[in-house]
Design an enzyme around this catalytic site. Structure first.
Site, short mmCIF file in Angstrom:
data_model
loop_
_atom_site.label_atom_id
_atom_site.label_comp_id
_atom_site.label_asym_id
_atom_site.label_seq_id
_atom_site.Cartn_x
_atom_site.Cartn_y
_atom_site.Cartn_z
N SER A 65 130.11 110.51 10.52
CA SER A 65 129.98 111.30 9.30
C SER A 65 131.31 111.88 8.82
O SER A 65 131.42 112.28 7.65
CB SER A 65 128.98 112.44 9.51
OG SER A 65 129.48 113.39 10.43
N LYS A 141 131.69 119.42 10.26
CA LYS A 141 131.81 119.04 8.85
C LYS A 141 133.00 119.76 8.24
O LYS A 141 133.62 120.62 8.86
CB LYS A 141 130.54 119.44 8.06
CG LYS A 141 129.23 118.92 8.62
CD LYS A 141 129.07 117.42 8.48
CE LYS A 141 127.74 116.95 9.06
NZ LYS A 141 127.66 115.47 9.10
#
Length: 252
Positions: A65, A141
């Site tokens: 990701s 993230k």
């Protein structure tokens, strides 16, 4: 008579090794190394545990990701100290945070070894922060917006924060700013952050949890710390600075 002549000072001839040895008494033999080793091991483990708890911890990257910034299997060093002093996440930082509301539901954790010796070693290394634990439920993230910011992305992008377009050179090649999820404009709640992966088409980030409590934002209290460097493999070693595109927003 001179007064000084009446004062007697203890004196021994210099270089009298026998006299010095006699005063010091019998010498203790040095402690064998095998007796010192357990003390050294315990001290090292305590130090490692303190470092993991309050200073820096290593985390493993489980998915793509955050490609190409972070690759699967990379080990990143996370600064856990500054949050203890009230430092809040900033736009552009890569942060590790606890799963805020079952974002990882159904995702398999790291499988422990079937070998009891290897499993025990894995558990020990996990305890002192040198390996991720089997039940680890943390995510990594990039912070795109912080509490009070207005964030939006439509169509082919770009992402807008407080009305300013972000130039995002860190995106995975071929990835689009919005991915396949348009959002906003929406205001990030106070005390929260809006996070997105650099590989937008393969990151179930804030965009995919807008219908949950917090509207997809992550509470700052869930943030473990900022990822400051890739430590392993050595061929991937690098620091993780804040991209220039976020500097224009610092004054806001």
């Amino acid at each position: 008579m001179n007064v000084l002549s009446r004062v007697r000072f203890p004196w021994k001839p210099r270089g009298s090794a026998q006299s010095a040895a006699a005063e010091e008494g019998p010498q203790r033999p040095p402690r064998p190394f095998w007796k010192e080793l357990p003390i050294l091991v315990v001290a090292a483990l305590v130090l490692a545990l303190l470092i993991k708890t309050f200073l820096v911890q290593a985390f493993s990257i489980p998915s793509g990701s955050m490609e190409d910034t972070l690759l699967v299997g990379d080990r990143v060093l996370v600064d856990k100290l500054t949050p203890h002093f009230g430092d809040k996440p900033s736009r552009g930082e890569v942060v590790v945070f606890h799963d805020p509301s079952d974002w990882l539901a159904g995702e398999p954790g790291r499988q422990p070894s079937s070998d009891p010796i290897v499993r025990g070693l894995q558990n020990g290394l996990s305890f002192i922060g040198l390996m991720p634990s089997a039940d680890e439920k943390d995510l990594i993230k990039r912070v795109i917006a912080v509490g009070g910011d207005t964030v939006a992305c439509q169509g082919d992008g770009p992402v807008h924060v407080n009305g300013k377009a972000l130039n995002e050179p860190y995106l995975y090649p071929g990835s689009t700013p919005c991915g396949d999820r348009n959002f906003g404009p929406l205001k990030v709640p106070a005390g929260s952050i809006w996070v997105m992966g650099d590989n937008r088409q393969h990151s179930a980030d804030s965009r995919y949890h807008m219908d949950e409590s917090g509207g997809g934002a992550v509470p700052e209290s869930k943030v473990i710390g900022r990822a400051i460097a890739v430590a392993w493999p050595l061929s991937q070693w690098k620091t993780l600075p804040i991209p220039d595109t976020f500097h224009q927003l610092r004054s806001q």
